[in-house]
Design an enzyme around this catalytic site. Structure first.
Site, PDB file in Angstrom:
ATOM      1  N   ARG A  55       0.848  -1.195   0.000  1.00 37.78           N
ATOM      2  CA  ARG A  55       0.000   0.000   0.000  1.00 37.78           C
ATOM      3  C   ARG A  55       0.886   1.248   0.000  1.00 37.78           C
ATOM      4  NH1 ARG A  55      -3.683  -1.066   5.075  1.00 37.78           N
ATOM      5  NH2 ARG A  55      -1.683  -1.900   5.780  1.00 37.78           N
ATOM      6  N   ASP A  57       2.209   5.066  -0.183  1.00 33.74           N
ATOM      7  CA  ASP A  57       1.710   6.312   0.382  1.00 33.74           C
ATOM      8  C   ASP A  57       1.492   7.359  -0.699  1.00 33.74           C
ATOM      9  OD1 ASP A  57       1.650   5.404   2.979  1.00 33.74           O
ATOM     10  OD2 ASP A  57       3.577   6.282   3.549  1.00 33.74           O
ATOM     11  N   ARG A 206      11.819   5.264   2.843  1.00 31.00           N
ATOM     12  CA  ARG A 206      12.150   6.682   2.766  1.00 31.00           C
ATOM     13  C   ARG A 206      12.957   7.144   3.968  1.00 31.00           C
ATOM     14  NH1 ARG A 206       7.593  10.253   2.253  1.00 31.00           N
ATOM     15  NH2 ARG A 206       6.057   8.668   2.780  1.00 31.00           N
TER      16      ARG A 206
END
Length: 277
Positions: A55, A57, A206
């Site tokens: 999923r 972002d 990230r």
């Protein structure tokens, strides 16, 4: 009960104008767009069980996303020869369904996966990102040293508790096995980080990139990112790299379809939610 069939969808999208994958009532999402178009073409409620491998972002892209869905076999037989091209005509240009494949009923896009591979693109050119790549390439304001980036990456490979790099969720483990983490500089000068693991917790990729970048530009020692692995809470010192440089490029599955169910059972025992990096 109607006989149903399971389909694997291979999906690509430019995440710039999406609020992530997961459907949200008031926001434009990839799952929301796909569901709306499938309902339009096949009939509302015909498709059920839309499940994604990762999923992503808001702002994160994908060139190798995978999802599965179920629909009545009769409906699929009526549309299978033309559904892909029909979706290509109707879908907005920032999302594509590249393939629709029949799979066994025990295939699970999320839990049958053996790995997810992301890439993160960065330019340290003094003029910034090229205009045509501005939506998928981070412009870094300082020169980056490839050897330092790879030295920082080396200490993060393997099975670790990545709590310092994750947004913790209740009753969810932050233990992950990173099987590949390295950097390359392409002929056009772009630095690309490749990050592969069995799964990722939220913001993990990230966050890792953000930590490595400050080691790559000399503001932190190359040992610093790995040193954070001793922490059991998210580190406030780690800056999460912007979403637009990240893309999900591949999801791996067992070569033998007979292994789909076993892999899914193993994954469910190992951990709970699988999220975007």
């Amino acid at each position: 009960m109607d006989e149903r069939i399971r389909l694997r969808l291979d999906v690509s999208y430019d995440g710039t104008d999406f609020s992530g994958w997961a459907a949200q009532p008031t926001r434009r999402t990839v799952a929301g767009v796909l569901t709306e178009l499938l309902d339009l073409v096949l009939g509302a409620g015909t498709v059920t069980g839309l499940t994604v491998a990762g999923r992503t972002d808001a702002g994160v892209h994908a060139t190798g996303q995978v999802c599965h869905l179920d629909l009545p076999t009769e409906v699929w037989r009526q549309h299978e020869g033309r559904l892909l091209r029909r979706l290509a005509r109707l879908l907005p240009p920032d999302v594509r369904v590249r393939a629709m494949t029949e799979v066994p009923a025990d295939f699970d896009a999320r839990f049958s996966a053996t790995f997810r591979r992301y890439e993160y693109r960065v330019t340290d050119a003094p003029w910034g990102a090229e205009p045509l790549r501005r939506t998928d390439t981070l412009a870094w304001p300082k020169p980056l040293d490839l050897a330092a980036l790879n030295a920082a990456a080396a200490g993060l490979v393997g099975e670790h508790d990545f709590a310092a790099y994750c947004r913790r969720k209740e009753n969810a483990t932050t233990l992950r096995e990173v099987t590949r983490l390295d950097w390359r500089r392409d002929p056009d000068g772009i630095l690309v980080a490749t990050v592969q693991a069995d799964a990722f917790c939220q913001n993990m990729v990230r966050s890792l990139v953000g930590a490595m970048l400050v080691a790559g530009d000399g503001r932190r020692p190359v040992e610093w990112p790995a040193g954070l692995l001793t922490r059991r809470e998210r580190s406030s010192e780690v800056t999460v790299a912007p979403a637009h440089g990240l893309a999900l490029v591949e999801v791996g599955y067992p070569a033998d379809p007979a292994e789909y169910a076993r892999r899914a059972d193993l994954t469910r025992r190992l951990r709970v939610p699988v999220a975007e990096g």
